[in-house]
Motif scaffolding. Structure first.
Motif, mmCIF file in Angstrom:
data_model
loop_
_atom_site.group_PDB
_atom_site.id
_atom_site.type_symbol
_atom_site.label_atom_id
_atom_site.label_comp_id
_atom_site.label_asym_id
_atom_site.label_seq_id
_atom_site.Cartn_x
_atom_site.Cartn_y
_atom_site.Cartn_z
ATOM 1 N N HIS A 413 -92.018 -5.584 -85.372
ATOM 2 C CA HIS A 413 -90.925 -6.339 -84.722
ATOM 3 C C HIS A 413 -90.937 -7.800 -85.180
ATOM 4 O O HIS A 413 -91.996 -8.378 -85.398
ATOM 5 N N PRO A 414 -89.738 -8.426 -85.323
ATOM 6 C CA PRO A 414 -89.724 -9.810 -85.794
ATOM 7 C C PRO A 414 -90.421 -10.802 -84.863
ATOM 8 O O PRO A 414 -90.901 -11.837 -85.307
ATOM 9 N N LEU A 415 -90.489 -10.510 -83.546
ATOM 10 C CA LEU A 415 -91.171 -11.447 -82.638
ATOM 11 C C LEU A 415 -92.669 -11.167 -82.656
ATOM 12 O O LEU A 415 -93.098 -10.056 -82.364
ATOM 13 N N ASP A 416 -93.468 -12.189 -82.953
ATOM 14 C CA ASP A 416 -94.899 -11.903 -83.039
ATOM 15 C C ASP A 416 -95.486 -11.572 -81.670
ATOM 16 O O ASP A 416 -96.480 -10.869 -81.577
ATOM 17 N N GLY A 417 -94.833 -12.050 -80.603
ATOM 18 C CA GLY A 417 -95.309 -11.688 -79.257
ATOM 19 C C GLY A 417 -95.265 -10.189 -79.050
ATOM 20 O O GLY A 417 -96.189 -9.584 -78.504
ATOM 21 N N VAL A 418 -94.157 -9.562 -79.495
ATOM 22 C CA VAL A 418 -94.019 -8.108 -79.338
ATOM 23 C C VAL A 418 -95.102 -7.406 -80.161
ATOM 24 O O VAL A 418 -95.747 -6.463 -79.705
ATOM 25 N N ARG A 419 -95.319 -7.901 -81.398
ATOM 26 C CA ARG A 419 -96.338 -7.268 -82.247
ATOM 27 C C ARG A 419 -97.712 -7.366 -81.602
ATOM 28 O O ARG A 419 -98.494 -6.416 -81.604
ATOM 29 N N HIS A 420 -97.974 -8.519 -81.001
ATOM 30 C CA HIS A 420 -99.286 -8.742 -80.383
ATOM 31 C C HIS A 420 -99.491 -7.800 -79.193
ATOM 32 O O HIS A 420 -100.533 -7.166 -79.041
ATOM 33 N N GLN A 421 -98.448 -7.690 -78.346
ATOM 34 C CA GLN A 421 -98.550 -6.801 -77.177
ATOM 35 C C GLN A 421 -98.726 -5.344 -77.624
ATOM 36 O O GLN A 421 -99.456 -4.577 -77.016
ATOM 37 N N THR A 422 -98.022 -4.994 -78.715
ATOM 38 C CA THR A 422 -98.108 -3.619 -79.210
ATOM 39 C C THR A 422 -99.549 -3.298 -79.615
ATOM 40 O O THR A 422 -100.053 -2.210 -79.360
ATOM 41 N N ARG A 423 -100.194 -4.308 -80.242
ATOM 42 C CA ARG A 423 -101.587 -4.084 -80.660
ATOM 43 C C ARG A 423 -102.484 -3.901 -79.425
ATOM 44 O O ARG A 423 -103.334 -3.018 -79.388
ATOM 45 N N SER A 424 -102.248 -4.723 -78.405
ATOM 46 C CA SER A 424 -103.062 -4.598 -77.181
ATOM 47 C C SER A 424 -102.852 -3.228 -76.542
ATOM 48 O O SER A 424 -103.795 -2.612 -76.037
ATOM 49 N N LEU A 425 -101.608 -2.770 -76.543
ATOM 50 C CA LEU A 425 -101.300 -1.467 -75.953
ATOM 51 C C LEU A 425 -102.048 -0.373 -76.712
ATOM 52 O O LEU A 425 -102.638 0.533 -76.096
ATOM 53 N N PHE A 426 -102.046 -0.466 -78.022
ATOM 54 C CA PHE A 426 -102.744 0.533 -78.843
ATOM 55 C C PHE A 426 -104.234 0.550 -78.494
ATOM 56 O O PHE A 426 -104.851 1.591 -78.308
ATOM 57 N N HIS A 427 -104.796 -0.639 -78.343
ATOM 58 C CA HIS A 427 -106.214 -0.756 -78.008
ATOM 59 C C HIS A 427 -106.495 -0.076 -76.664
ATOM 60 O O HIS A 427 -107.447 0.693 -76.522
ATOM 61 N N ASN A 428 -105.627 -0.361 -75.690
ATOM 62 C CA ASN A 428 -105.828 0.227 -74.363
ATOM 63 C C ASN A 428 -105.659 1.746 -74.388
ATOM 64 O O ASN A 428 -106.337 2.467 -73.657
ATOM 65 N N LEU A 429 -104.726 2.219 -75.223
ATOM 66 C CA LEU A 429 -104.538 3.680 -75.304
ATOM 67 C C LEU A 429 -105.795 4.348 -75.837
ATOM 68 O O LEU A 429 -106.193 5.423 -75.368
ATOM 69 N N LEU A 430 -106.430 3.699 -76.807
ATOM 70 C CA LEU A 430 -107.679 4.267 -77.337
ATOM 71 C C LEU A 430 -108.743 4.297 -76.235
ATOM 72 O O LEU A 430 -109.483 5.279 -76.084
ATOM 73 N N LEU A 431 -108.793 3.222 -75.440
ATOM 74 C CA LEU A 431 -109.778 3.177 -74.345
ATOM 75 C C LEU A 431 -109.468 4.251 -73.304
ATOM 76 O O LEU A 431 -110.372 4.915 -72.775
ATOM 77 N N LEU A 432 -108.165 4.447 -73.002
ATOM 78 C CA LEU A 432 -107.768 5.488 -72.042
ATOM 79 C C LEU A 432 -108.246 6.839 -72.537
ATOM 80 O O LEU A 432 -108.776 7.654 -71.773
ATOM 81 N N HIS A 433 -108.056 7.054 -73.828
ATOM 82 C CA HIS A 433 -108.484 8.332 -74.409
ATOM 83 C C HIS A 433 -109.997 8.492 -74.246
ATOM 84 O O HIS A 433 -110.492 9.562 -73.886
#
Length: 1926
Positions: A413-433
């Motif tokens: 996404h062009p907004l780096d804030g969105v990219r940053h949140q997406t990375r955090s979400l991915f990290h949390n999904l791995l932890l959930l797993h």
């Protein structure tokens, strides 16, 4: 730099006088010592003070007195008065005032027995505030309520006590705000303030509800107050709901309201399962689940569940659910589980429906919040996770899959804030797993993680999201896990560091990897007890690849390694530096790596520099950096040829970890070594780095000087004191050397880059050390002589703006005595020069004038000089005399006023004259210069603190009036329909009358020479008839002076004047204080009135909407932007609303397109888009952007085609709308706010293509290309189909969901028209656009097949498009299909496409279908090759399908186009070393292809085959590719080694030149590859047998096509370098001389083709070098060698193309040791000297590559003569080369002849005689062009070159006289005499010409003055040399 935190502002108590007196009176007591009286006295003195800090101290004192108070001491009434005072002051103070904190602390510290009374007091005051407030006080009271709850227990009790009142007040306030908001449209500042207040009120109401939870519950249970509290809460809830559903509110307010709704529901209902049920139904928008809630709550919530609610409502409610409900530990019930799973699903549904980027940001943030909440649920202690929840959250579940899809479509996404949140979400999904699968702790055994890793690694590296996700995997599983899967990861990531866009991501991932790897290796080694070798392993993995890249990669690719990667590596492991230095010093120094790389020396500098900046290297006080590097190595690096190596070496010297580290004498010596050759750097990047590094060094000098001085004042030890004194003395010497060195180079004629660098550094010296002349420690001012200062002043005349600016700012820092502007004569001269320049017809002179005037403004006596000038000009100009002791500020103001008045006076008279004759104005006093000077002078004035307000006010009115007059004079030209040529086509009576008047003056003829040749004008018009019949107008005597003017002059005068009017009006509106009356009828005094501002706005409106000349409206736009900026920030209510009003007016006008409309209807709508852009970009970004939304809706409606609008009156608005949209999509200031409208714009552009009107189609094209750039980003390379400007289909359709059905429908429509069975060509207008957009998409390997926005439906239509009868459409369709087929589906798709092809020839075959299908197969296979890096899966059936259809490649197929396409598919599968198919299948296909090839027209030539028809060339090229692959590239795999010679013979003799060119390119490529592989052993390749060689030499002698001939010669160049070559021409062998002569003639005659010319000359030169090497004596007898020398010299001249000069440099470098430095002089003296001259010309060429290439000659100089040995930068190469040539003259024994030759160089060969000079002077007058071309070469410095020559000549003659006794020969004497005569004549003529120039020629005729000065200098120095020679 450390920035301090902002401290809150302390303000004194502000009560109205009456209240204050009352309070003081209530505290008055007489005498008495008891406690209460003391408190009263303290408070009384506190109120009487006005100093806030003292008030705080007294309040603190009163607090401690209160604390100590005992119950017995109390005096009831007085104590009450004290408490009342504190409470009243508390409630009256402003927010964030520390005094309020102090009172809260005092009230909070009262003893327990007094607390009740305190609370009551505070309640009374607060209650008074709540009941009696008017709406202005609301924000203050809201803030007071919030403060009571902010860590202030007494306040909290008070709020609880007054709860109903407080809640009612908050409801009243919110209601008021909601009401006000509807009336503030267009008033952005008021709106922003209201939003702020609204946010504060919602937050405070939430705080009250949260803190009063118990009180609310109790009130709701109670019988009495229940109704009242319910009503209040219900009203509050309705306010929240209003905010949530009203899109006028900004996001932060809506988001807070969402939280407030959930909080309120929780407060009313507790936290059981019912809450979850109610919130669930709110999210779903259904009323069913609301039953558990109380009746009133149900009614309010039902409003939220309405069907038409905005999509944002559910988003903000989700945020509320996550923020306001507690998710820690066990969930209360099943409804909570349902709610937890409902939130992400709701958010994911929003993903597609939202358009604003800011909302996408909120969605991303809330999803991350949700993942955190889900983790909290799972991590709670001591409870099991419900199985249903576990299944839903574990990896691979439906929800996880959807979330991963969200991640993949947003990670780019062009907004780096969105990219940053997406990375955090991915990290949390791995932890959930991980949490749901505690058993799978080993990642290698977890199939989900393994699959995820594999698919991530399989993605392409240009996808930025990949890096962050891999980083998350590293955090979770460790680096070893990834390194085991992909061992090449480190070098792969290092290879990506050359790309600026990817470098930050790659370096981030690398850091995570190597830090994790180091930790893993260390812990493993620790566990195993082996500590020694793990570090070596780590170095192998990370440091070794880094050093390889640093040594061998191109420099521009390693910049980011230095910026991003090296520092991180050294931070992680400082000890690795020693390993790096060791490894690099072990590399032999001569191994420089490939050309263009930094080599081991450069890599060493890079590593050391990074280490030093990180503080890893010891400081240089103990020898250079702890003795890590020898000094000569550093000196070499500082003058290395490569910019980056020099910069790294300089960085190593300048950067240090401590800013006070003392400079050693060695470091200062290194800077002295570095600076002279590096001042003249052409690259802006290098200049910038040099300045910033030297700034660091100078800051070190400054900081360490302060340290040394401090030490000197304290130090007792004499030895240390002496050392420090010595260091300071060294510093002083160094800085003075630096200062004088920099000032010396600022001579007239110095290059732009050198001036720029010197001025930058001098300004730095001025800022850091000042040029003081007093008893300062360095006293740099003493170095500055008046000559130096004059040279800096003359720099102001430079053509480069930056040089002007730097010179001006430096002059203000230099000692005034040196600059000398305060001397009256000097000041008058400069002032007169400035005033003259301000009326020059050369546009740049006015900028110089402005800079000179700004320099003079600070001089106290300026007004006298002005009066003197006015008297000389005969102007009636009075000035008040300035006061005697005026301050600097006042002098500046008065001087500015005087200068502006003077310029205005001149301008007014000039405008009056221009009104009568614009032509005379254009030729003699174009108006723009004066206006520019006025604007520039006003810019430096601080307008807020002016004293002469009356004078300024009248001046402003006059300025605005004169601007309007200027505009009226020039606007007829600028607004004419053809301003460039002034041909009257306007029917509009007003403008045409004005134009007719001008045209009467110009009198154009019907020939084109009118525009090119100057015209002498006659203003005494006879009758018009006779005028138009004569062909030459006699020149007119106007007051004794005739003037010439061209149409160009008139136009430049007019549009520049327009520009300056716009700039001046913009400046006035933006910088002058506004005079207005605000809402409360307070008048604010200012210099410019509201009416004037509005008038200026209307003026701009007229210019922008009616000008046709792009220059004019673009410049009016700049002024108008300044104005609109000022409007929305002004305090005036009427001005704030102007933009909205103007916008709606212009949109109405665009819509109506009335014939009487004055809007300018050009094809790009002229200034209209600019006007609307300026109005919209003034709207604050943070507002709700209502103007933008309204405008876009209107424009998109207009831009869409409609059935009833095909008349002319409807297409004009459509064209305007399309053009305006284009401007808005391009405007970066609208940023992400424009994104929601992209899909509508795209639809308008595509549909616009179907219009029958050309203008609409034209505007649609422009809009379409803008949108492609807006969506896919700016093109980052030449490759049209590069992966960087593409997007996955899912990301594209997620961001622009409306385009999915639209593109699909359009494609279906277009595909229906392409069937070519009928043989008719039907081309759907928008098909090309659709295919263009679709070919920019590609499937994400992560795409699930179930995606609702899948790309599958598009495929069938694209495949159908490939049947089109239009070749280009078939090609586009093939490109567009590729992205839609997943890598895994390629084999099956290719197989099914091949099945559609016929297996045998037949009558009903459609060749268009066959060709389209083959193209799709070809593009699919190519993309598979580049993306998958692995062969096609077994059993794909592709080889079989191709074998069955091999007839398509053979002669059975009558269509050569499809034959060619089939062969291309075969080459794709068979032509690579690593094939996509299995060995057996490929072998079979290759044999079939070979048999087709051997039977084809290429091998068996038949007379009939020459007429193969269209497409035959492409077919033969495809055949040639097969033949090349089989014969040259990989014959061993084709088993066709024996065919090589035969195939090459056929190919080289093919009649089509394209085939010959292709083959020769292939042969050349193969030879170059082999040459690289075998390095130094020189032998000819096996596969080139005698026949082929003979074919090649024959071709070289007879080829007629230039490109082919050039390629043959390049092939022969490679072959000759590996040994002698026998030249055969059809069996006859040629001698060396014949070949040389033939090639020499070719080189001479091939100047028209650069490539051929270069190839021929390179080959000739190689042969010449071979010849001289084999027979040095015999070679000199050959006649053509002198001609060869002349030809090489002619290739070095300035005007040659860069490629030719590069080739010449290469030739000269290669023959340095054989011809240029040979002791035998094989070419004779004169040719050798002229070749040396050419080398020096190349070393001064403007092109950096040419200079760098030529400087390589140094490394080819044989050992005894070579001093440097390594590659050096061109300035150093030139110095060394000059010294070398002088040594060679001695060696050859040719000193006298050599000296004379060098003297000729010194004299220069521009003109030989005085006549030429005289001619030139006269021609200068005739051709006085408006835009003169200066020198072509901006880098060369003839002045320095002349000095270098003179210095070397002098020393050469001196040594010659000392060693030689015999004189010179008679021939030399005659030449000497001739040169002497020439030099004397030149010196005389140039001196005479210099004397005839006007005063201060440096400003009035800069170029001419510099030229003459140089001529004079050349002549005088030549005379000096010749005298010595005599």
């Amino acid at each position: 730099m450390v920035v301090k935190k902002k401290t809150a502002k302390v303000e004194a108590v502000a009560l109205d006088e009456e209240k204050l007196q009352k309070l003081i009176a209530s505290l008055s007591v007489d005498g008495g010592e008891d406690g209460v009286k003391q408190i009263a006295q303290t408070l009384q003195s506190c109120l009487e003070l006005t100093e806030p800090v003292q008030q705080i101290q007294l309040v603190k004192k009163a607090g401690s007195q209160l604390e100590a108070l005992s119950e017995e001491q109390s005096d009831g009434a007085l104590l009450e008065a004290c408490l009342h005072t504190l409470a009243l002051v508390y409630t009256s103070l402003q927010a964030k005032n520390p005094l309020r904190r102090a009172i809260a602390s005092a009230l909070g510290s009262v003893p327990a027995w007094l607390q009740e009374q305190t609370v009551n007091c505070l309640c009374t005051c607060l209650s008074d505030c709540l009941s009696s407030a008017d709406s202005d006080k609301y924000p203050h009271i809201v803030d007071t309520i919030a403060a009571c709850l902010d860590g202030f227990p007494v306040g909290e009790r008070c709020i609880n006590k007054l709860l109903p009142e407080v809640l009612q007040f908050l409801h009243k306030g919110l209601n008021e705000y909601l009401h006000q908001n509807s009336g503030l449209a267009g008033r952005h500042i008021a709106q922003a303030q209201l939003m702020h207040s609204c946010l504060a009120a919602v937050k405070t109401s939430m705080l009250v509800v949260q803190r009063s939870q118990e009180a609310i519950s109790a009130a709701l249970q109670a019988e009495v107050d229940q109704c009242k509290v319910e009503d209040t809460l219900s009203s509050l809830l309705s306010c929240y709901i209003h905010i949530l559903t009203d899109e006028e509110f900004i996001q932060s307010v809506q988001s807070t309201a969402g939280m407030a709704v959930v909080l309120l529901i929780r407060s009313v209902m507790g936290s059981g399962d019912e809450v979850a049920s109610v919130v669930c139904s709110l999210l779903c928008g259904s009323v069913q689940g609301l039953d558990p809630a109380p009746q009133w709550l149900q009614q309010r919530c039902a409003g939220l569940c309405a069907s038409g609610r905005p999509p944002g409502v559910s988003l903000y409610l989700c945020h509320g659910v996550l923020a306001m409900l507690s998710w820690k530990g066990t969930l209360p019930g099943p409804q909570w589980e349902q709610l937890l799973l409902l939130v992400p699903n709701t958010l994911l549904d929003l993903d597609v429906s939202i358009k604003e980027s800011s909302t996408a940001m909120v969605v991303a943030r809330v999803l991350t919040l949700w993942s955190g909440a889900a983790l909290d649920c799972l991590q709670g202690e001591g409870h099991a996770c419900p199985p249903h929840l576990r299944e839903s959250l574990c990896g691979g579940s439906e929800l996880q899959r959807h979330l991963l899809e969200h991640i993949y479509s947003h990670w780019e996404h062009p907004l780096d804030g969105v990219r940053h949140q997406t990375r955090s979400l991915f990290h949390n999904l791995l932890l959930l797993h991980q949490h749901t699968n505690p058993s799978a702790s080993d990642p290698t055994k977890d199939s989900y993680i393994t699959e995820l890793t594999q698919s991530l690694l399989g993605l392409e590296w240009h996808m930025r999201g990949k890096y962050g996700s891999l980083g998350c995997l590293v955090d979770l599983c460790g680096a070893e896990y990834l390194l085991n899967i992909q061992p090449q990861l480190p070098s792969c990531l290092l290879g990506l560091m050359g790309d600026q866009t990817l470098a930050p991501y790659a370096s981030d991932l690398l850091e995570r990897l190597f830090v994790s790897h180091k930790a893993q290796l260390a812990s493993e080694a620790g566990a195993a007890g082996k500590m020694e070798d793990w570090m070596e392993r780590w170095h192998q993995t990370w440091v070794t690849p880094l050093l390889q890249v640093l040594c061998r990669a191109r420099l521009d690719q390693t910049t980011y390694i230095l910026d991003y990667f090296l520092p991180k590596l050294l931070r992680c492991s400082p000890s690795s530096l020693a390993h790096m230095v060791q490894a690099l010093q072990d590399t032999p120094p001569c191994s420089t790596g490939p050309s263009g790389s930094r080599g081991a020396l450069g890599a060493l500098m890079t590593c050391l520099r990074a280490a030093r900046a990180q503080g890893v290297v010891p400081s240089s006080e103990e020898g250079l950096w702890g003795g890590l590097v020898p000094l000569p190595l550093l000196q070499q690096a500082l003058i290395n040829k490569h910019d980056q190596v020099r910069m790294d070496a300089l960085g190593l010297v300048c950067e240090s970890h401590r800013s006070t580290e003392v400079l050693t004498s060695q470091e200062m010596g290194l800077i002295r070594h570095f600076l002279p050759p590096n001042l003249n750097s052409q690259s802006p990047g290098v200049r910038q780095q040099t300045v910033s590094l030297l700034k660091k060094l100078l800051c070190r000098v400054k900081d360490s000087t302060q340290l040394l001085q401090k030490r000197l004042s304290q130090e007792r030890d004499q030895e240390q004191r002496d050392r420090d004194k010595h260091t300071l003395h060294l510093y002083k010497e160094f800085l003075r050397w630096l200062c004088s060195r920099l000032l010396e180079v600022l001579l007239p004629g110095a290059s732009f880059s050198k001036c720029l660098m010197s001025l930058h550094l001098l300004c730095l010296l001025g800022q850091l050390f000042t040029f003081s002349t007093g008893p300062d420690v360095f006293a740099l001012g003493e170095v500055v002589t008046s000559v130096h200062a004059q040279n800096v002043l003359y720099c102001v005349a430079s053509n480069f703006l930056e040089v002007k600016q730097l010179a001006s700012s430096l002059l203000r820092q230099l000692p005034p005595s040196a600059v000398g502007l305060q001397e009256p004569d000097r000041m008058r001269c400069v002032l007169q020069a400035a005033l003259d320049l301000s009326t020059s017809t050369k546009p740049f002179d006015s900028v110089t004038a402005a800079h000179l005037l700004n320099l003079l403004l600070h001089q106290p006596d300026l007004s006298q000089a002005l009066l003197h000038c006015a008297q000389q000009q005969g102007l009636d100009f009075q000035l008040p005399s300035p006061p005697t002791m005026a301050s600097d500020m006042l002098i500046l103001e008065l001087n500015t006023l005087a200068v502006v008045q003077f310029l205005l006076c001149c301008l007014q008279s000039e405008v009056s004259r221009a009104e009568s004759s614009l032509l005379q104005a254009a030729a003699s006093y174009p108006l723009y210069g004066r206006a520019h000077c006025i604007t520039a002078v006003l810019q430096h004035l601080n307008t807020e603190s002016l004293t002469q307000t009356e004078q300024w006010r009248s001046l402003v009115s006059e300025l605005i009036a004169v601007c309007y007059r200027m505009s009226d004079v020039v606007s007829p030209v600028v607004q004419s329909s053809s301003p460039e040529g002034l041909i009257p086509m306007d029917t509009d009576s007003e403008t045409s009358a004005g134009l007719q008047r001008i045209l009467q003056e110009i009198q154009p003829r019907d020939t084109n020479d009118f525009f090119t040749s100057a015209r002498q004008l006659d203003t005494h018009h006879g009758d018009d008839q006779t005028q138009s019949q004569t062909t030459h107008t006699p020149s007119l005597d106007t007051g004794g002076e005739s003037y010439r003017v061209t149409a160009q002059m008139v136009l430049v005068c007019c549009w520049r004047s327009m520009k300056e009017v716009a700039m001046l009006l913009g400046q006035l509106c933006q910088s002058l204080p506004l005079h207005y009356t605000n809402d409360k009828a307070h008048t604010r005094p200012g210099l410019i009135t509201e009416e004037q501002v509005e008038g200026v706005g209307l003026y701009f409106r007229q210019q922008l909407l009616q000008s046709r000349h792009r220059g004019a409206f673009e410049l009016a736009y700049v002024g108008f932007v300044r104005l609109t900026d000022m409007l929305c920030r002004s305090g005036s209510q009427s001005l704030q609303q102007l933009p909205a009003r103007w916008l709606s007016e212009v949109l109405d006008e665009v819509k109506s397109s009335d014939p009487s409309s004055k809007l300018c209807a050009t094809r790009r709508s002229a200034g209209i888009p600019f006007y609307i852009q300026a109005l919209l970009s003034s709207e604050p970004k943070s507002s709700s952007c209502s103007l933008l939304k309204m405008t876009m809706r209107e424009l998109i409606t207009l831009a869409m085609p409609s059935a009833d609008r095909n008349t002319d009156s409807s297409t004009v608005p459509q064209v305007h709308a399309l053009n305006i949209l284009r401007a808005l999509y391009r405007d970066t200031r609208l940023g992400e706010n424009i994104i929601p409208f992209v899909s509508d714009g795209m639809q308008a552009a595509v549909l616009g293509f179907t219009s029958p009107v050309w203008a609409v189609r034209n505007s649609s094209t422009l809009l379409f290309s803008t949108l492609i750039t807006r969506i896919f980003g700016v093109k980052k390379g030449k490759d049209e189909h590069s992966k960087k400007n593409r997007m996955t289909g899912r990301e594209f359709f997620t961001r622009f969901p409306a385009l999915y059905p639209f593109l699909l429908n359009q494609l279906e429509e277009a595909a229906a028209t392409v069937e070519s069975d009928s043989g008719q060509v039907k081309l759907h207008p928008s098909l090309f656009l659709l295919l263009l957009v679709l070919s920019r998409l590609y499937p994400s390997p992560m795409d699930g097949s179930s995606s609702p926005l899948g790309l599958a439906p598009f495929m069938s239509f694209i495949i159908r498009c490939s049947h089109s009868a239009v070749y280009r459409t078939r090609e586009m369709a093939a490109r567009a299909l590729v992205p839609f087929v997943l890598v895994t589906q390629v084999p099956s798709t290719v197989q099914s496409l091949l099945q559609e092809l016929p297996t045998e020839p037949g009558p009903r075959i459609q060749h268009n279908h066959i060709h389209g299908t083959l193209l799709q197969v070809l593009f699919l296979l190519r993309s598979y090759q580049t993306d998958s890096h692995r062969p096609l899966p077994a059993g794909n059936g592709i080889a079989g399908a191709l074998s069955q259809r091999m007839w398509l490649a053979s002669r059975q197929n009558s269509c050569v186009v499809t034959r060619g396409a089939f062969l291309d598919v075969l080459v794709c599968l068979c032509g690579l070393k690593i094939s996509l198919l299995e060995e057996s299948e490929v072998g079979e296909l290759r044999q079939q292809a070979l048999s087709v090839l051997m039977a084809s027209e290429l091998v068996i030539s038949e007379p009939s085959s020459t007429t193969l028809g269209p497409g035959s060339t492409q077919y033969l090229l495809s055949l040639a590719r097969v033949a090349l692959s089989a014969g040259v590239e990989i014959p061993e795999l084709w088993r066709s080694r024996q065919l090589t010679s035969q195939l090459l013979q056929c190919l080289l003799q093919c009649p089509q030149y394209e085939v010959r060119e292709l083959v020769l390119e292939g042969v050349l490529r193969k030879l170059q590859e082999e040459e690289e592989e075998k390095d130094n052993e020189k032998r000819r390749p096996q596969w080139l047998d005698e026949t082929t060689l003979s074919n090649l030499t024959t071709l070289a002698l007879h080829e007629t096509h230039p490109q082919c001939l050039a390629k043959v010669l390049q092939v022969l160049c490679v072959l000759i370098s590996s040994g002698e070559l026998l030249w055969r021409d059809d069996g006859k062998t040629l001698s060396q001389e014949e070949v040389l002569l033939h090639l020499f003639t070719l080189a001479q005659n091939s100047v028209h083709s650069v490539e051929l010319h270069c190839a021929a000359l390179t080959l000739v030169s190689q042969l010449v070098v071979q010849l001289v090497n084999s027979d040095p004596k015999g070679a000199s007898a050959m006649s053509c060698l002198a001609q060869w020398g002349a030809l090489v010299c002619s290739c070095c001249s300035e005007e040659q193309p860069v490629e030719v000069k590069l080739m010449a440099a290469k030739v000269l470098v290669n023959c340095t040791d054989t011809l240029l430095t040979s002791p035998h002089l094989p070419l004779g003296l004169s040719t050798t000297v002229s070749l040396w001259g050419s080398l020096f010309t190349l070393l001064q060429d403007e092109d950096q590559d040419v200079r760098d290439s030529a400087s390589d000659f140094i490394s080819n100089v044989p050992a005894p003569l070579n001093m440097t040995g390594v590659s050096v930068c061109p300035p150093v190469a030139m110095d060394s080369g000059m010294g070398l040539l002088c040594r060679l003259f001695e060696l050859w024994g040719q000193v006298p002849a050599g000296s004379l030759a060098l003297t000729e160089w010194l004299l220069g060969d521009e003109e030989g005689s005085d006549e030429a000079v005289a001619d030139e002077a006269s021609s200068l007058d005739e051709e006085d062009f408006l835009f003169e071309k200066g020198d072509l070469n901006l880098w060369a410095e003839p002045v320095q070159w002349v000095k270098l020559l003179h210095g070397n000549l002098s020393s050469l003659i001196l040594t010659f006289k000392q060693t030689q006794c015999s004189g010179t020969t008679s021939q030399d004497q005659a030449k000497l005499q001739a040169l002497l005569t020439q030099a004397q004549a030149k010196a005389l003529s140039s001196q005479k010409a210099l004397d005839s120039l006007p005063v201060l020629p440096q400003f009035s005729c800069t170029v001419e003055h510099a030229r003459l000065t140089l001529r004079h200098q050349r002549a005088t120095l030549a005379l000096d040399v010749l005298e010595r020679l005599r």
